[in-house]
Design a protein around this motif. Sequence first.
Motif, mmCIF file in Angstrom:
data_model
loop_
_atom_site.group_PDB
_atom_site.id
_atom_site.type_symbol
_atom_site.label_atom_id
_atom_site.label_comp_id
_atom_site.label_asym_id
_atom_site.label_seq_id
_atom_site.Cartn_x
_atom_site.Cartn_y
_atom_site.Cartn_z
ATOM 1 N N PRO A 5 82.056 -8.886 57.899
ATOM 2 C CA PRO A 5 80.785 -8.186 58.122
ATOM 3 C C PRO A 5 80.019 -8.785 59.295
ATOM 4 N N ARG A 6 79.379 -7.923 60.055
ATOM 5 C CA ARG A 6 78.549 -8.393 61.170
ATOM 6 C C ARG A 6 77.180 -7.748 61.065
ATOM 7 N N PRO A 7 76.144 -8.480 61.439
ATOM 8 C CA PRO A 7 74.798 -7.896 61.368
ATOM 9 C C PRO A 7 74.616 -6.835 62.440
ATOM 10 N N THR A 8 73.904 -5.776 62.102
ATOM 11 C CA THR A 8 73.552 -4.743 63.063
ATOM 12 C C THR A 8 72.035 -4.686 63.168
ATOM 13 N N ARG A 9 71.544 -4.318 64.327
ATOM 14 C CA ARG A 9 70.114 -4.132 64.577
ATOM 15 C C ARG A 9 69.358 -5.471 64.519
ATOM 16 N N VAL A 26 72.692 7.512 56.900
ATOM 17 C CA VAL A 26 72.506 6.382 55.986
ATOM 18 C C VAL A 26 71.016 6.138 55.800
ATOM 19 N N VAL A 27 70.586 6.032 54.531
ATOM 20 C CA VAL A 27 69.210 5.677 54.221
ATOM 21 C C VAL A 27 69.215 4.432 53.336
ATOM 22 N N PRO A 43 74.296 1.484 66.201
ATOM 23 C CA PRO A 43 74.041 0.263 65.427
ATOM 24 C C PRO A 43 73.065 -0.696 66.081
ATOM 25 N N THR A 44 72.703 -0.444 67.321
ATOM 26 C CA THR A 44 71.729 -1.319 67.990
ATOM 27 C C THR A 44 70.309 -0.749 67.888
ATOM 28 N N ALA A 45 70.184 0.482 67.429
ATOM 29 C CA ALA A 45 68.861 1.108 67.339
ATOM 30 C C ALA A 45 68.120 0.593 66.114
ATOM 31 N N PRO A 46 66.811 0.461 66.202
ATOM 32 C CA PRO A 46 66.048 -0.030 65.043
ATOM 33 C C PRO A 46 66.032 0.988 63.917
ATOM 34 N N PHE A 268 74.204 -5.386 57.400
ATOM 35 C CA PHE A 268 75.546 -5.718 57.872
ATOM 36 C C PHE A 268 76.471 -4.517 57.730
ATOM 37 N N SER A 269 77.540 -4.509 58.528
ATOM 38 C CA SER A 269 78.566 -3.482 58.422
ATOM 39 C C SER A 269 79.927 -4.118 58.595
ATOM 40 N N ALA A 270 80.926 -3.550 57.908
ATOM 41 C CA ALA A 270 82.309 -4.022 58.027
ATOM 42 C C ALA A 270 83.246 -2.840 57.798
#
Length: 315
Positions: A5-9, A26-27, A43-46, A268-270
């Motif tokens: 998993p890696r953090p996004t935003r 996704v909510v 994935p970089t957008a707030p 996070f997303s993976a």
Amino acid sequence: MTAEPRPTRTDRLELGEGIRWTGSGVVLVDILAGRLLSAPDDPTAPLHTVAQLPVPLGAVAPLAGHAGTWIAAAGTGICVLRPDGTVHWLARPEDNARTAMRMNDAVADPFGRFWAGSMAYDAEEGAGSLYRLDLDGTVVRVLEGITVPNGPAFTPDGSVMYLADSARGVVRRYPVDPVTADLGTPQEFVAVGEGSPDGMVVDVEGAVWIAVWGTGTVRRHLPDGTLDRTLRLPARQPAGLCLAHDVLHITTARVGLAAPGPDDGALFSARVPVPGTPTPAARTDLARGAATSGGPARPTTGAAPARPAAVGDQT
């Protein structure tokens, strides 16, 4: 193969939970802050604030047939959250509890019923319950004597419900009658020795992903309970999970940490080898009336004013 998993935003949430893939997006929620958020595809957008409530917001499900309208577990009950931000309460069953209560995790099952758990702010032993909003708009208490309910999560066919009692470190598996939604005799699915089982999601193979609060891990258990794999995060409190196709999204929390790390509270997303299905929409006759401009819905249980939000650190 599963990627780490890696953090996004850059967003960091106080108590990120209730993350759901609706099929179109996704909510998620920041529970104690009462915020409903959407996660843009970039994935970089707030994160984008969809709604802000004056009470804690545990989780939502989209309301079928009404774009932008949600059924929500919030405050001391269940409500309809309309696109203009107005709230119509369907039931506030925890208003008159002897201790201060709030709603926690919630989800719609594949038939459109909405299931929502409640807990005491101080996590009093056995004070929580599980409620169900039925298709006819009635709200019933299904289970009681739970301390901190998380989930529920359903198999894609709706025949099995998984429910965590986080404070007791156990996830139970319940058979569900497809017609009446009555729960059968539960069986222990997984017992967690360290940390607490929190949010869950079931993939298309029937395996259950479980966020284990306090351990920085997310674990996939096969339908027989066998541990299949473990993902490790640089955040101590994973709390909520959803599968958007073959991407596992994980919310985490900073609440209760004396010295949060840089990734505590991150999303996070993976990428994972087995996909999931979209979160089902809620379907209820009573909520359809509340979703229009025709005025507040008729309450099915008590409808006294909600107790003001209090500060807590349980999930």
